[in-house]
Motif scaffolding. Sequence first.
Motif, PDB file in Angstrom:
ATOM      1  N   VAL A  61       0.911  -1.360   0.306  1.00  0.00           N
ATOM      2  CA  VAL A  61      -0.221  -0.084  -0.131  1.00  0.00           C
ATOM      3  C   VAL A  61       0.842   1.086  -0.096  1.00  0.00           C
ATOM      4  CG1 VAL A  61      -1.520   1.612   1.216  1.00  0.00           C
ATOM      5  CG2 VAL A  61      -1.705  -1.523   1.129  1.00  0.00           C
ATOM      6  N   VAL A  62       0.869   2.122  -1.355  1.00  0.00           N
ATOM      7  CA  VAL A  62       1.542   3.434  -1.408  1.00  0.00           C
ATOM      8  C   VAL A  62       0.449   4.699  -0.974  1.00  0.00           C
ATOM      9  CG1 VAL A  62       2.549   4.307  -2.688  1.00  0.00           C
ATOM     10  CG2 VAL A  62       3.101   2.297  -2.576  1.00  0.00           C
ATOM     11  N   GLU A  63       1.516   5.588   0.224  1.00  0.00           N
ATOM     12  CA  GLU A  63       0.548   6.467  -0.016  1.00  0.00           C
ATOM     13  C   GLU A  63       0.730   7.623  -0.232  1.00  0.00           C
ATOM     14  OE1 GLU A  63      -0.697   7.072   4.143  1.00  0.00           O
ATOM     15  OE2 GLU A  63      -1.096   4.699   4.435  1.00  0.00           O
ATOM     16  N   PRO A  64       0.929   8.629  -1.405  1.00  0.00           N
ATOM     17  CA  PRO A  64       1.706   9.143  -1.956  1.00  0.00           C
ATOM     18  C   PRO A  64       1.611  10.914  -0.920  1.00  0.00           C
ATOM     19  CG  PRO A  64       0.304   8.534  -3.520  1.00  0.00           C
ATOM     20  CD  PRO A  64       0.071   7.595  -2.557  1.00  0.00           C
ATOM     21  N   PHE A  65       2.554  11.443  -1.266  1.00  0.00           N
ATOM     22  CA  PHE A  65       2.065  12.609  -0.688  1.00  0.00           C
ATOM     23  C   PHE A  65       2.115  14.009  -1.910  1.00  0.00           C
ATOM     24  CE2 PHE A  65       6.469  11.718   2.040  1.00  0.00           C
ATOM     25  CZ  PHE A  65       6.018  10.782   2.694  1.00  0.00           C
ATOM     26  N   GLU A  66       2.247  13.512  -3.208  1.00  0.00           N
ATOM     27  CA  GLU A  66       1.870  14.767  -4.328  1.00  0.00           C
ATOM     28  C   GLU A  66       1.116  13.358  -5.429  1.00  0.00           C
ATOM     29  OE1 GLU A  66       6.006  15.615  -5.348  1.00  0.00           O
ATOM     30  OE2 GLU A  66       5.440  16.397  -4.247  1.00  0.00           O
ATOM     31  N   GLU A  67       0.114  13.214  -6.198  1.00  0.00           N
ATOM     32  CA  GLU A  67      -0.190  12.603  -7.495  1.00  0.00           C
ATOM     33  C   GLU A  67       1.310  11.761  -7.972  1.00  0.00           C
ATOM     34  OE1 GLU A  67      -2.764  11.616  -8.262  1.00  0.00           O
ATOM     35  OE2 GLU A  67      -3.464  12.828  -6.449  1.00  0.00           O
ATOM     36  N   ILE A  68       1.407  10.926  -7.913  1.00  0.00           N
ATOM     37  CA  ILE A  68       2.228  10.098  -8.699  1.00  0.00           C
ATOM     38  C   ILE A  68       1.964  10.603 -10.823  1.00  0.00           C
ATOM     39  CG2 ILE A  68       2.868   7.731  -9.558  1.00  0.00           C
ATOM     40  CD1 ILE A  68       3.492   8.651  -6.813  1.00  0.00           C
ATOM     41  N   ARG A  69       3.528  10.987 -10.927  1.00  0.00           N
ATOM     42  CA  ARG A  69       2.936  11.220 -12.419  1.00  0.00           C
ATOM     43  C   ARG A  69       2.689   8.843 -13.330  1.00  0.00           C
ATOM     44  NH1 ARG A  69       8.847  14.195 -12.277  1.00  0.00           N
ATOM     45  NH2 ARG A  69       9.001  11.689 -11.688  1.00  0.00           N
ATOM     46  N   PRO A  70       1.952   9.811 -14.463  1.00  0.00           N
ATOM     47  CA  PRO A  70       2.072   8.373 -14.946  1.00  0.00           C
ATOM     48  C   PRO A  70       3.162   7.222 -15.728  1.00  0.00           C
ATOM     49  CG  PRO A  70      -0.046   9.791 -15.460  1.00  0.00           C
ATOM     50  CD  PRO A  70       1.499  10.159 -14.908  1.00  0.00           C
ATOM     51  N   ALA A  71       3.914   8.279 -15.910  1.00  0.00           N
ATOM     52  CA  ALA A  71       5.663   7.893 -15.859  1.00  0.00           C
ATOM     53  C   ALA A  71       6.388   7.194 -15.340  1.00  0.00           C
ATOM     54  CB  ALA A  71       6.420   8.894 -16.802  1.00  0.00           C
ATOM     55  N   ASP A  72       5.856   7.645 -14.162  1.00  0.00           N
ATOM     56  CA  ASP A  72       7.096   6.896 -12.660  1.00  0.00           C
ATOM     57  C   ASP A  72       5.425   5.620 -11.879  1.00  0.00           C
ATOM     58  OD1 ASP A  72       8.796   8.699 -12.385  1.00  0.00           O
ATOM     59  OD2 ASP A  72       7.482   9.840 -11.861  1.00  0.00           O
ATOM     60  N   ARG A  73       4.640   5.685 -12.993  1.00  0.00           N
ATOM     61  CA  ARG A  73       3.942   4.371 -12.058  1.00  0.00           C
ATOM     62  C   ARG A  73       4.367   2.988 -12.429  1.00  0.00           C
ATOM     63  NH1 ARG A  73      -1.406   4.012 -10.258  1.00  0.00           N
ATOM     64  NH2 ARG A  73      -2.337   1.860 -10.231  1.00  0.00           N
ATOM     65  N   ALA A  74       4.280   3.036 -13.324  1.00  0.00           N
ATOM     66  CA  ALA A  74       5.368   1.407 -14.179  1.00  0.00           C
ATOM     67  C   ALA A  74       6.571   1.483 -13.360  1.00  0.00           C
ATOM     68  CB  ALA A  74       5.453   1.528 -15.573  1.00  0.00           C
ATOM     69  N   GLY A  75       7.641   2.347 -12.967  1.00  0.00           N
ATOM     70  CA  GLY A  75       8.853   1.784 -11.805  1.00  0.00           C
ATOM     71  C   GLY A  75       7.574   2.248 -10.238  1.00  0.00           C
ATOM     72  N   LEU A  76       6.706   2.718  -9.744  1.00  0.00           N
ATOM     73  CA  LEU A  76       6.230   2.123  -9.019  1.00  0.00           C
ATOM     74  C   LEU A  76       6.091   0.430  -8.673  1.00  0.00           C
ATOM     75  CD1 LEU A  76       6.037   3.666  -6.116  1.00  0.00           C
ATOM     76  CD2 LEU A  76       3.483   3.849  -7.025  1.00  0.00           C
ATOM     77  N   GLU A  77       5.604   0.328  -9.670  1.00  0.00           N
ATOM     78  CA  GLU A  77       5.042  -1.275  -9.701  1.00  0.00           C
ATOM     79  C   GLU A  77       5.839  -2.286 -10.067  1.00  0.00           C
ATOM     80  OE1 GLU A  77       2.186  -1.580 -13.457  1.00  0.00           O
ATOM     81  OE2 GLU A  77       0.549  -0.051 -12.244  1.00  0.00           O
TER      82      GLU A  77
END
Length: 102
Positions: A61-77
Amino acid sequence: MRFLPEFDNIALSHADRTRIVDPAHLRRIWRVNRAAPTVVLDGFLRAVWRLDRAPGTTTVVVEPFEEIRPADRAGLEEEAGRVLAMAAPGEDHDLRIMAVGG
């Protein structure tokens, strides 16, 4: 992008933590007397994370401080997948990214 554990040296060792995190988010990292697990993105602490366990399934479960950019979502996954492979081998895995402020 990296997921850092509780009490990681990055969160603990900077006298001036504004070099790695927006001061508005410091209270989200420091919980009572411990440093929460954090997510580093572009050299800054941008989220906190935790593992939620249920029988047969572990979720990051990730609780971001600001919106995660679509370009960074793959890296997060990808990073969540590596954490889950180590922390919960043989179980079903899931990733949940919470809404900002949620």
